[in-house]
Design an enzyme around this catalytic site. Structure first.
Site, PDB file in Angstrom:
ATOM      1  N   ASP A 154       0.849   2.553  -3.011  1.00 21.78           N
ATOM      2  CA  ASP A 154       0.996   3.250  -4.186  1.00 21.78           C
ATOM      3  C   ASP A 154       2.102   2.517  -5.017  1.00 21.78           C
ATOM      4  O   ASP A 154       2.667   1.391  -4.869  1.00 21.78           O
ATOM      5  CB  ASP A 154       1.078   4.510  -3.817  1.00 21.78           C
ATOM      6  CG  ASP A 154       0.102   5.596  -4.707  1.00 21.78           C
ATOM      7  OD1 ASP A 154       0.030   5.244  -5.721  1.00 21.78           O
ATOM      8  OD2 ASP A 154      -0.429   6.630  -4.125  1.00 21.78           O
ATOM      9  N   ASP A 221      -6.295   8.484 -10.957  1.00 21.97           N
ATOM     10  CA  ASP A 221      -6.979   9.038  -9.980  1.00 21.97           C
ATOM     11  C   ASP A 221      -8.125   9.722 -10.353  1.00 21.97           C
ATOM     12  O   ASP A 221      -8.230  10.482 -11.357  1.00 21.97           O
ATOM     13  CB  ASP A 221      -5.992  10.217  -9.132  1.00 21.97           C
ATOM     14  CG  ASP A 221      -4.664   9.527  -8.453  1.00 21.97           C
ATOM     15  OD1 ASP A 221      -4.700   8.498  -8.330  1.00 21.97           O
ATOM     16  OD2 ASP A 221      -4.179  10.582  -7.836  1.00 21.97           O
TER      17      ASP A 221
END
Length: 648
Positions: A154, A221
């Site tokens: 990430d 996201d």
């Protein structure tokens, strides 16, 4: 014959080869499939949750279908490293430890996915969990020692110049160097670890991520709202042709089974992720002490045909072909192995209705077999168009077999013959024009003169095998008087005339700008098209009727920070003819370069979409591009306008 789809729907940038150098470690020959804890459990997983869901993959038959990577997302680690500098797990949440987790998963026949971060802390901190920045070599070795098979990496707490904030969508430097370091570290551990790059689409990673990992996230996201499906697909449009074996555009994890979407919405979500060759990562609670997945959602995730489209050996993503914004539907399509084609027609309206696919919109004229996957029907001998009912927010998902390319009409399929007259039916015309080229293939050599009558009212005689005919936008018939039997006809659409933005006048805030090396094919564009401005010119037409316009536009409204709410990455663009009702397009992203560091910041990258416009007359026509509707909640500024090809 060059397909009309190629002519109208692909920009020059998309036609060029775009598979960049990719990592060659033998992994992800097809998109990876599995389960991840984040979408349901957020950053609060534990050992019991992960183990029970992993066992459910096996017990429910999902593992046998390819769902094998099991990843514990954020929430597994602690704030500090061990005295020797290595990572460790939260012993309260994972009392058996991560090596034991890997052993358990491997014994189930599954693969062990771990989660890390290229910043100082993991996403989901606080409570703080240490990231891998400046510890990449050590952490890669640790993951390998634990038996990891994949790493989702990430991008939180990573921008040093702004003191490592949780998120920075406009960092001072590209995320790329941090991902290069971890990629190199993984390559040296002596264990194949699939590297999933998750830096949210910043710096357009399709240009560099394939050389580092097996997949890259294309955007921010997915959120548990239906609108995020449209936003994600818009983001995917400029990424689709970068996908291929070992390099997959990741649309993010699935929300199927989380009680967020209706069943038709889940089918749409799963279908599009599958045919765009995104990794398929289940984000639902399959089984734990409190819940289990519902049967209907499970059947979506287990749909073998859809999984087969995703895992197809050809490895080519579907791409956007047509969009009807006012009518609320669009068409995606792509090739499959075995000379098959997959097509998705998305119904964006929240109401059931019949929708029609014109096969030429996806480069085809005929399909021997059309399998409607969600409709559970099979239709044979599909000529030119296919119509079926589609639920609100649902998708008509088709597998087409035994196809013929657009423009080719074999007599045995499309024609009826009596004596010396043959009538071809279901002749498709994208535009009204007298400039279609008709070529006849006779069953034996012939130089005879034939008489042709079209449903537009035209009757002509041609000598030899070809001539120019008139067709009306939509479905047509052609009758040919002849002596020699006809085997087939081929119809080529007009190439039309291109009108660059430079021949358009502007009003209000709209302005002409140059683009350095971009804005193909003319090097300039019209921008700042607000609701109180437009771009207009006069364009001649040789016939009355509806005309197809292939519009070159630019949009790089990536909307990273606003995507959590109602932020949209589409841009409105309208066109009207002779003061008639405007036709509206919500165009997707076109940017194929970095939105932060490239010379044009992605605003020099042209893409093309087509619309059918009515109200054309013979002679001069007033054509106006603008942003009508921009004042009603669409983007304040329209997409930038590069030019338009009029098929007349």
């Amino acid at each position: 014959m060059e397909s009309i789809v190629w002519l109208l729907l692909l920009s020059p940038a998309l036609v060029a080869g775009s598979l960049h150098p990719r990592i060659d470690n033998g992994l992800a020959k097809t998109p990876q499939m599995g389960w991840n804890s984040y979408n349901y459990y957020s950053c609060s997983p534990n050992e019991a949750i992960v183990r029970s869901n992993a066992k459910a993959l096996v017990d429910l038959g999902l593992a046998d279908l390819g769902y094998r990577y099991v990843t514990t997302d954020c929430g597994w680690s602690v704030a500090d490293r061990l005295p020797n500098g290595t990572l460790t797990w939260n012993e309260t949440l994972f009392p058996s430890g991560f090596p034991a987790m890997g052993k358990y998963l491997h014994e189930l026949g599954l693969l062990f996915g771990v989660y890390g971060d290229s910043g100082t802390k993991l996403c989901g901190s606080p409570p703080d969990q240490v990231g891998s920045l400046y510890h990449e070599e050590q952490d890669a070795k640790t993951f390998a020692e634990w038996g990891a098979d994949s790493l989702k990496y990430d991008n939180c707490y990573s921008d040093a110049a702004t003191n490592y904030p949780n998120v920075n969508y406009e960092p001072s430097t590209s995320p790329r160097p941090r991902y290069e370091i971890m990629s190199s570290a993984l390559a040296r551990v002596g264990r194949p670890i699939l590297f999933q790059i998750c830096e949210w689409g910043i710096d357009f990673p399709a240009l560099w991520a394939p050389a580092l990992g097996s997949s890259w996230r294309i955007g921010n996201d997915i959120i548990p709202e239906w609108r995020s499906i449209f936003r994600t697909l818009n983001q995917a449009v400029p990424n689709t042709d970068f996908a291929g074996p070992g390099q997959w555009a990741d649309l993010d994890m699935l929300y199927v089974g989380n009680g967020v979407f209706s069943l038709p919405e889940e089918q749409t979500h799963f279908s599009l992720w599958a045919i765009l060759k995104s990794p398929l990562t289940i984000g639902a609670a399959l089984k734990d002490d409190d819940t289990s997945i519902n049967q209907a959602s499970l059947e979506v995730l287990k749909q073998k045909d859809v999984i087969g489209f995703n895992q197809d050996a050809l490895g080519v993503s579907a791409s956007l072909k047509r969009r009807w914004s006012d009518e609320g539907y669009e068409v995606w399509s792509g090739p499959l192995s075995g000379n098959r084609t997959v097509v998705a027609v998305i119904n964006w309206r929240d109401e059931s209705r019949d929708l029609t696919l014109d096969l030429p919109d996806v480069g085809l004229q005929y399909a021997q077999v059309a399998r409607n996957i969600w409709g559970k029907t099979v239709v044979r001998d599909v000529r030119t168009s296919y119509t079926a009912g589609v639920a609100g927010h649902g998708t008509m998902l088709l597998e087409l077999q035994g196809t013929i390319p657009s423009g080719l009409y074999p007599a045995k399929i499309f024609a009826k013959s009596t004596d010396q007259k043959t009538t071809f039916e279901s002749i498709y015309a994208a535009t009204t024009s007298a400039n279609y080229e008709l070529a006849i293939t006779f069953s034996r050599p012939s130089t005879e003169t034939v008489t042709i009558t079209t449903s537009s009212g035209q009757t002509i005689s041609i000598s030899g095998k070809s001539g120019r005919i008139a067709l009306t936008a939509g479905s047509n018939t052609i009758t040919i008087q002849h002596k020699t039997p006809i085997e087939s006809i081929q119809i080529t659409p007009p190439t039309g005339t291109y009108y660059a933005n430079t021949v358009f006048n502007v009003t209000g805030s709209a302005k002409h700008t140059t683009c350095g090396s971009g804005c193909s094919p003319v090097g300039s564009k019209i921008g700042d098209l607000s609701p109180n401005s437009n771009a207009y010119t006069s364009i001649p037409a040789t016939t009355v009727g509806s005309k197809y316009l292939a519009i070159d536009y630019i949009n790089n409204e990536v909307a990273f920070s606003s995507s959590w709410g109602w932020g949209s990455n589409s841009r409105n663009l309208t066109v009207s003819v002779n003061d008639g009702a405007p036709v509206r397009l919500e165009v997707p992203l076109s940017g194929r370069h970095s939105e932060l560091f490239s010379p044009g910041k992605g605003w020099w990258d042209t893409a093309t979409l087509g619309v059918l416009t009515s109200g054309w007359k013979k002679g001069e026509n007033k054509v106006v591009f603008g942003n009508q509707g921009g004042e009603d909640g669409f983007q304040t500024y329209a997409a930038d306008f590069v030019g338009v090809r009029i098929l007349d």
